[in-house]
Design an enzyme around this catalytic site. Structure first.
Site, short mmCIF file in Angstrom:
data_model
loop_
_atom_site.label_atom_id
_atom_site.label_comp_id
_atom_site.label_asym_id
_atom_site.label_seq_id
_atom_site.Cartn_x
_atom_site.Cartn_y
_atom_site.Cartn_z
N TYR A 78 9.00 -6.03 3.21
CA TYR A 78 9.69 -4.94 2.52
C TYR A 78 11.20 -5.24 2.44
O TYR A 78 11.72 -6.12 3.14
CB TYR A 78 9.42 -3.62 3.25
CG TYR A 78 10.06 -2.41 2.63
CD1 TYR A 78 9.71 -1.99 1.35
CD2 TYR A 78 11.02 -1.67 3.33
CE1 TYR A 78 10.30 -0.88 0.78
CE2 TYR A 78 11.61 -0.56 2.77
CZ TYR A 78 11.26 -0.16 1.49
OH TYR A 78 11.85 0.94 0.91
N ASN A 116 13.96 -4.16 3.57
CA ASN A 116 14.88 -4.18 4.71
C ASN A 116 14.42 -5.08 5.86
O ASN A 116 15.03 -5.07 6.94
CB ASN A 116 15.12 -2.76 5.23
CG ASN A 116 13.87 -2.10 5.78
OD1 ASN A 116 12.85 -2.76 6.02
ND2 ASN A 116 13.93 -0.79 5.99
N LYS A 117 13.35 -5.86 5.66
CA LYS A 117 12.80 -6.65 6.75
C LYS A 117 13.57 -7.97 6.94
O LYS A 117 14.37 -8.37 6.11
CB LYS A 117 11.32 -6.95 6.50
CG LYS A 117 10.43 -5.70 6.53
CD LYS A 117 10.50 -5.00 7.87
CE LYS A 117 9.40 -3.97 8.08
NZ LYS A 117 9.47 -2.84 7.16
N ASN A 118 13.29 -8.64 8.07
CA ASN A 118 13.98 -9.90 8.38
C ASN A 118 13.74 -10.95 7.32
O ASN A 118 14.57 -11.84 7.11
CB ASN A 118 13.48 -10.44 9.73
CG ASN A 118 13.87 -9.56 10.90
OD1 ASN A 118 14.01 -8.35 10.74
ND2 ASN A 118 14.04 -10.15 12.06
#
Length: 400
Positions: A193, A195-197
């Site tokens: 998604y 905002n993920k790493n």
């Protein structure tokens, strides 16, 4: 004298808003996306396959199957494991709704086992207590990126012949006993998604060493067809495709995989940056009364993925609720967020299964007192300083 809070009309710490989880995208991603657009093939094809191969090599497993979300990854994992109506799936109540929802999508009943209030991860002893004759699977959640106690949980799964699924949505780059998360349980599910790493804007991945499960997931993710569109296109001859299962539209297109190819190459450097800023936060928040931090291993063999940097508040120290504190941080132009309210406190799970807050007291308490702070490789030293200043200002303003 305590500075006037922005929510009460005071001057905010920042003039501009610091977004929570801003993605770090560069020229490599731009060029790869443009190349995909110009190639004439933007659906699932060669770049999705390349991304899968890279990810499997990265985590050290035989199979990596790209899908359009971690929710799809979890759902397909349960289907591949043979979960059916009447079965029970044990998971944590302190997680995003999708973790439990997928059990219902598979026709099973989600059964919660309370967390360890220190780590925020599901406690192995609570899993053991939750097992019944109907239990068929366990979904562990590596909360925030901190690996669960996998040795104990893997042994529980082995003893009871249960499928072990890792919800690794927060855990790209995390390590347990020297091994990257993604090759410990039977299946692991990752989120890409925004905002993920590692981001593909939307997307996910299932990793497994089980050939049969991988084959089922590969077919289920694209309508249950025996051959997908790229296979038919690349063959340059008529290739019929049979419907083997009543499948789903869960595939990842090349346009998204184009981002993932280069995002994956940055994961380790990005995690080093996250760790550097997390240490700055640690030092600033460690001595604030009424604030507790999630532990992070420092032994070299175990590593927190640091998707989330969370504060757990002792609300007895403050005059207002956690929600009011988050609102005040937002007014200071700091993108604070909530991860998560315990699922058994939500109307659907409360009303459908008759849960009470005291059924899972650790998750209920943490779910009303936790907040997340901005932490990505894209923030600057000044951004981190602003986060610290705003947290100190708001907590001082609301201290009893």
């Amino acid at each position: 004298m305590t500075a006037s809070l922005a929510i009460d009309g005071g001057q905010p710490v920042r003039d501009s808003f610091l977004v929570f989880g801003k993605p770090c995208l560069g020229e490599e991603e731009e060029r790869e996306v443009l190349d995909t657009l110009r190639s004439g093939w933007i659906g699932t094809g060669p770049k999705a396959l390349r991304f899968e191969q890279m990810f499997a090599e990265y985590v050290g497993c035989k199979h990596a199957l790209a899908v359009n979300s971690a929710t799809a990854a979890l759902h397909l994992s349960l289907l591949a494991a043979g979960i059916k109506p009447g079965d029970e799936v044990i998971t944590s109540p302190l997680t995003f709704a999708a973790t439990a929802n997928v059990a219902i999508h598979a026709g099973a009943r989600p059964v919660f086992a309370d967390i360890d209030p220190a780590t925020l991860n599901i406690a192995p002893e609570n899993i053991e207590r939750a097992i019944t004759g109907r239990t068929r699977a366990i979904i562990v959640v590596h909360f925030g990126g901190l690996p669960c106690q996998m040795a104990e949980i893997m042994e529980i799964a082995r003893q009871h012949n249960l499928t072990l699924v890792e919800d690794a949505a927060h855990a790209v780059g995390a390590r347990y006993n020297g091994r990257l998360i993604g090759n410990l349980g039977n299946l692991a599910c990752f989120s890409f998604y925004a905002n993920k790493n590692l981001t593909t804007a939307e997307g996910g991945m299932v990793t497994t060493d089980d050939d049969a499960m991988a084959e089922r997931i590969a077919v289920y993710r694209l309508h249950g067809l025996s051959r997908h569109a790229w296979q038919r296109y690349a063959s340059r001859r008529l290739m019929l495709s049979d419907a083997i299962y009543p499948g789903y539209k869960y595939n990842m297109p090349d346009l998204l995989a184009s981002l993932g190819i280069h995002q994956l190459r940055r994961v380790e450097d990005g995690l080093l940056t996250r760790e550097r800023y997390a240490r700055v936060y640690d030092e600033a928040f460690a001595e604030i009364p009424g604030v507790r931090l999630q532990p992070r291993p420092g032994d070299g063999l175990n590593r927190h993925g640091l998707h989330l940097y969370v504060l757990v508040l002792d609300l007895a120290h403050f005059r207002v609720s956690r929600n009011q504190i988050i609102d005040s941080l937002l007014a200071e132009n700091i993108g604070a967020a909530l991860h998560y309210r315990a699922l058994h406190m939500h109307p659907y799970y409360r009303d459908t299964f008759g849960y009470e807050p005291e059924d899972f007291p650790a998750a209920a308490s943490v779910g009303e007192s936790i907040l997340s702070l901005p932490l990505t490789p894209c923030i600057s030293e000044q951004d981190a300083a602003d986060v610290i200043e705003a947290v100190r200002k708001v907590l001082a303003g609301y201290r009893r």
